[in-house]
Design a protein around this motif. Structure first.
Motif, mmCIF file in Angstrom:
data_model
loop_
_atom_site.group_PDB
_atom_site.id
_atom_site.type_symbol
_atom_site.label_atom_id
_atom_site.label_comp_id
_atom_site.label_asym_id
_atom_site.label_seq_id
_atom_site.Cartn_x
_atom_site.Cartn_y
_atom_site.Cartn_z
ATOM 1 N N PHE A 175 0.818 -1.215 0.000
ATOM 2 C CA PHE A 175 0.000 0.000 0.000
ATOM 3 C C PHE A 175 0.850 1.263 0.000
ATOM 4 C CE2 PHE A 175 -2.192 3.411 2.322
ATOM 5 C CZ PHE A 175 -3.227 3.640 1.422
ATOM 6 N N PHE A 176 1.841 1.341 0.867
ATOM 7 C CA PHE A 176 2.658 2.558 0.958
ATOM 8 C C PHE A 176 3.503 2.762 -0.294
ATOM 9 C CE2 PHE A 176 2.431 2.225 5.832
ATOM 10 C CZ PHE A 176 1.379 3.133 5.885
ATOM 11 N N CYS A 177 3.957 1.678 -0.903
ATOM 12 C CA CYS A 177 4.710 1.817 -2.157
ATOM 13 C C CYS A 177 3.801 2.338 -3.267
ATOM 14 C CB CYS A 177 5.331 0.482 -2.555
ATOM 15 S SG CYS A 177 6.774 0.016 -1.565
ATOM 16 N N PHE A 178 2.581 1.812 -3.325
ATOM 17 C CA PHE A 178 1.629 2.270 -4.330
ATOM 18 C C PHE A 178 1.278 3.747 -4.117
ATOM 19 C CE2 PHE A 178 -2.868 2.943 -5.561
ATOM 20 C CZ PHE A 178 -2.739 2.777 -6.932
ATOM 21 N N ALA A 179 1.020 4.129 -2.870
ATOM 22 C CA ALA A 179 0.689 5.527 -2.568
ATOM 23 C C ALA A 179 1.846 6.453 -2.911
ATOM 24 C CB ALA A 179 0.326 5.661 -1.088
ATOM 25 N N THR A 180 3.066 5.973 -2.706
ATOM 26 C CA THR A 180 4.249 6.771 -3.029
ATOM 27 C C THR A 180 4.356 7.013 -4.525
ATOM 28 O OG1 THR A 180 5.472 5.967 -1.088
ATOM 29 C CG2 THR A 180 6.771 6.794 -2.942
ATOM 30 N N VAL A 181 4.198 5.955 -5.314
ATOM 31 C CA VAL A 181 4.257 6.094 -6.772
ATOM 32 C C VAL A 181 3.168 7.038 -7.253
ATOM 33 C CG1 VAL A 181 3.985 4.870 -8.970
ATOM 34 C CG2 VAL A 181 5.342 3.858 -7.140
ATOM 35 N N LYS A 182 1.966 6.906 -6.697
ATOM 36 C CA LYS A 182 0.853 7.777 -7.098
ATOM 37 C C LYS A 182 1.163 9.236 -6.782
ATOM 38 C CE LYS A 182 -3.465 8.701 -8.351
ATOM 39 N NZ LYS A 182 -3.511 10.144 -8.073
ATOM 40 N N ASN A 183 1.710 9.504 -5.619
ATOM 41 C CA ASN A 183 2.040 10.873 -5.228
ATOM 42 C C ASN A 183 3.110 11.470 -6.137
ATOM 43 O OD1 ASN A 183 2.011 13.231 -3.653
ATOM 44 N ND2 ASN A 183 3.544 12.439 -2.249
ATOM 45 N N VAL A 184 4.133 10.691 -6.443
ATOM 46 C CA VAL A 184 5.186 11.163 -7.344
ATOM 47 C C VAL A 184 4.608 11.447 -8.723
ATOM 48 C CG1 VAL A 184 7.314 10.510 -8.542
ATOM 49 C CG2 VAL A 184 7.064 10.030 -6.101
ATOM 50 N N ASP A 185 3.777 10.544 -9.209
ATOM 51 C CA ASP A 185 3.185 10.721 -10.536
ATOM 52 C C ASP A 185 2.320 11.976 -10.604
ATOM 53 O OD1 ASP A 185 2.967 8.841 -13.098
ATOM 54 O OD2 ASP A 185 1.056 9.866 -12.872
ATOM 55 N N ASP A 186 1.605 12.272 -9.524
ATOM 56 C CA ASP A 186 0.748 13.459 -9.503
ATOM 57 C C ASP A 186 1.540 14.755 -9.605
ATOM 58 O OD1 ASP A 186 -1.498 11.882 -9.281
ATOM 59 O OD2 ASP A 186 -1.731 12.159 -7.120
ATOM 60 N N HIS A 187 2.804 14.716 -9.253
ATOM 61 C CA HIS A 187 3.640 15.920 -9.280
ATOM 62 C C HIS A 187 4.625 15.944 -10.443
ATOM 63 C CE1 HIS A 187 2.221 16.066 -5.085
ATOM 64 N NE2 HIS A 187 2.493 17.352 -5.122
ATOM 65 N N CYS A 188 4.578 14.934 -11.313
ATOM 66 C CA CYS A 188 5.638 14.804 -12.317
ATOM 67 C C CYS A 188 5.539 15.829 -13.445
ATOM 68 C CB CYS A 188 5.648 13.387 -12.897
ATOM 69 S SG CYS A 188 4.279 13.010 -14.013
ATOM 70 N N GLY A 189 4.362 16.438 -13.650
ATOM 71 C CA GLY A 189 4.221 17.467 -14.678
ATOM 72 C C GLY A 189 4.185 16.943 -16.097
ATOM 73 N N LEU A 190 4.014 15.634 -16.261
ATOM 74 C CA LEU A 190 3.975 15.028 -17.593
ATOM 75 C C LEU A 190 2.644 14.317 -17.818
ATOM 76 C CD1 LEU A 190 7.521 13.390 -17.757
ATOM 77 C CD2 LEU A 190 6.756 15.366 -19.086
ATOM 78 N N TRP A 191 2.130 14.430 -19.035
ATOM 79 C CA TRP A 191 0.919 13.701 -19.418
ATOM 80 C C TRP A 191 1.315 12.711 -20.510
ATOM 81 C CZ3 TRP A 191 -3.686 13.907 -16.941
ATOM 82 C CH2 TRP A 191 -4.756 13.235 -17.535
ATOM 83 N N LEU A 192 1.825 11.569 -20.067
ATOM 84 C CA LEU A 192 2.365 10.583 -20.994
ATOM 85 C C LEU A 192 1.266 9.636 -21.483
ATOM 86 C CD1 LEU A 192 5.675 9.678 -19.134
ATOM 87 C CD2 LEU A 192 5.390 11.193 -21.102
ATOM 88 N N PRO A 193 1.258 9.298 -22.760
ATOM 89 C CA PRO A 193 0.256 8.367 -23.302
ATOM 90 C C PRO A 193 0.310 7.011 -22.597
ATOM 91 C CG PRO A 193 1.501 9.422 -25.068
ATOM 92 C CD PRO A 193 2.201 9.765 -23.791
ATOM 93 N N GLY A 194 -0.853 6.472 -22.280
ATOM 94 C CA GLY A 194 -0.919 5.153 -21.671
ATOM 95 C C GLY A 194 -0.629 5.103 -20.190
ATOM 96 N N ASN A 195 -0.458 6.263 -19.544
ATOM 97 C CA ASN A 195 -0.210 6.282 -18.099
ATOM 98 C C ASN A 195 -1.442 5.745 -17.380
ATOM 99 O OD1 ASN A 195 -0.009 7.067 -15.326
ATOM 100 N ND2 ASN A 195 1.474 8.635 -15.884
ATOM 101 N N ILE A 196 -1.277 4.628 -16.665
ATOM 102 C CA ILE A 196 -2.413 3.963 -16.037
ATOM 103 C C ILE A 196 -3.075 4.830 -14.966
ATOM 104 C CG2 ILE A 196 -1.030 2.802 -14.261
ATOM 105 C CD1 ILE A 196 -2.882 0.358 -14.676
ATOM 106 N N PHE A 197 -2.307 5.704 -14.325
ATOM 107 C CA PHE A 197 -2.887 6.573 -13.308
ATOM 108 C C PHE A 197 -3.856 7.578 -13.919
ATOM 109 C CE2 PHE A 197 1.171 5.383 -11.175
ATOM 110 C CZ PHE A 197 0.617 4.705 -10.110
ATOM 111 N N HIS A 198 -3.572 8.016 -15.141
ATOM 112 C CA HIS A 198 -4.468 8.943 -15.818
ATOM 113 C C HIS A 198 -5.738 8.248 -16.283
ATOM 114 C CE1 HIS A 198 -0.558 11.304 -16.949
ATOM 115 N NE2 HIS A 198 -0.854 11.364 -15.674
ATOM 116 N N LEU A 199 -5.634 6.963 -16.534
ATOM 117 C CA LEU A 199 -6.788 6.193 -16.988
ATOM 118 C C LEU A 199 -7.700 5.800 -15.826
ATOM 119 C CD1 LEU A 199 -4.963 3.820 -19.541
ATOM 120 C CD2 LEU A 199 -6.270 5.896 -20.063
#
Length: 257
Positions: A175-199
């Motif tokens: 859970f904490f690893c997943f939450a960490t990846v999600k938090n980093v992704d939310d701040h990355c400033g990139l909208w990459l095609p196929g990003n599962i978090f955006h989907l």
């Protein structure tokens, strides 16, 4: 049996794995080429011009927060293990339910704490404004906060989510690893095609980028998973993702009536 069981305890893994995951995932974004066609809000070479704090200071701030996080989580996980003794790992469906409960608890704690940090002028000026020195968010700066905010909001929400959900230390690793990846992704400033978090998540990179824009300071407080509280309490700001003529993308707020 899990692969780390021969080497470290679940408690140690639950404490240090999210930190390793943070730097690996954030470092991956940092090492990417400019990718200006997929960058939100600004081009990469403008980060230093718009942000109010240098990269080196951000790294030091994140490391300080992770030091405090390590002390708190290791103490918590070890204490709960000593109090409960050997714990039988629950079934997969039960672990999924526990993680969903933890996500809701984390979102609730983050939303109300984050919102209060904005509405209390003293707390915003002296504490939360440190995070908003990153006018242009980037992955490494996801955990760049004032130490007090880092303890009360970020580390605090993890502690409460862990205790309320009743998950084991082994489930907490995931859970904490997943939450960490999600938090980093939310701040990355990139909208990459196929990003599962955006989907899968409406609360995503563009959603949080709106909050870092001047007109979005009073909106889109929700972090890190779902925009439930923003929508229920009138702080949700929709956006349109448009392509800039000079290249790249921009999350443009849809102004509220």
């Amino acid at each position: 049996m899990v692969f780390w069981e021969r080497y470290v305890s679940d408690e140690v893994m639950g404490t240090f794995a999210p930190i390793v995951v943070y730097w690996v995932y954030a470092g991956f974004h940092q090492l990417l080429p400019p990718l200006d066609n997929y960058r939100l809000h600004t081009k990469r070479d403008e980060e230093e011009q718009k942000n109010l704090v240098p990269f080196s200071t951000v790294v030091k701030g994140v490391l300080l927060q992770q030091l405090v996080q390590t002390i708190v989580l290791l103490s918590l996980l070890t204490t709960t293990r000593n109090a409960s003794g050997d714990v039988v790992q629950p079934s997969i469906p039960k672990q999924v339910l526990q993680m969903l409960i933890a996500m809701f608890v984390m979102d609730t704690w983050q939303y109300f704490g984050h919102r209060y940090m904005h509405h209390n002028k003293f707390l915003y000026r002296h504490i939360h404004s440190q995070h908003h020195r990153l006018v242009v968010p980037y992955a490494v700066g996801a955990l760049y906060n004032h130490p007090i905010e880092g303890l009360l909001i970020d580390t605090g929400c993890g502690v409460i989510a862990y205790l309320v959900s009743g998950m084991t230390a082994r489930t907490a690793v995931v859970f904490f690893c997943f939450a960490t990846v999600k938090n980093v992704d939310d701040h990355c400033g990139l909208w990459l095609p196929g990003n599962i978090f955006h989907l899968l998540f409406q609360n995503n990179t563009a959603y949080h980028d709106i909050h870092h824009q001047l007109q979005g300071y009073k909106y889109n407080y929700a972090q890190p998973f779902f925009p439930i509280w923003d929508k229920l309490l009138g702080t949700y700001m929709a956006y349109n993702l448009v392509r800039r003529p000079e290249g790249g993308l921009e999350a443009r707020p849809v102004k509220k009536d």
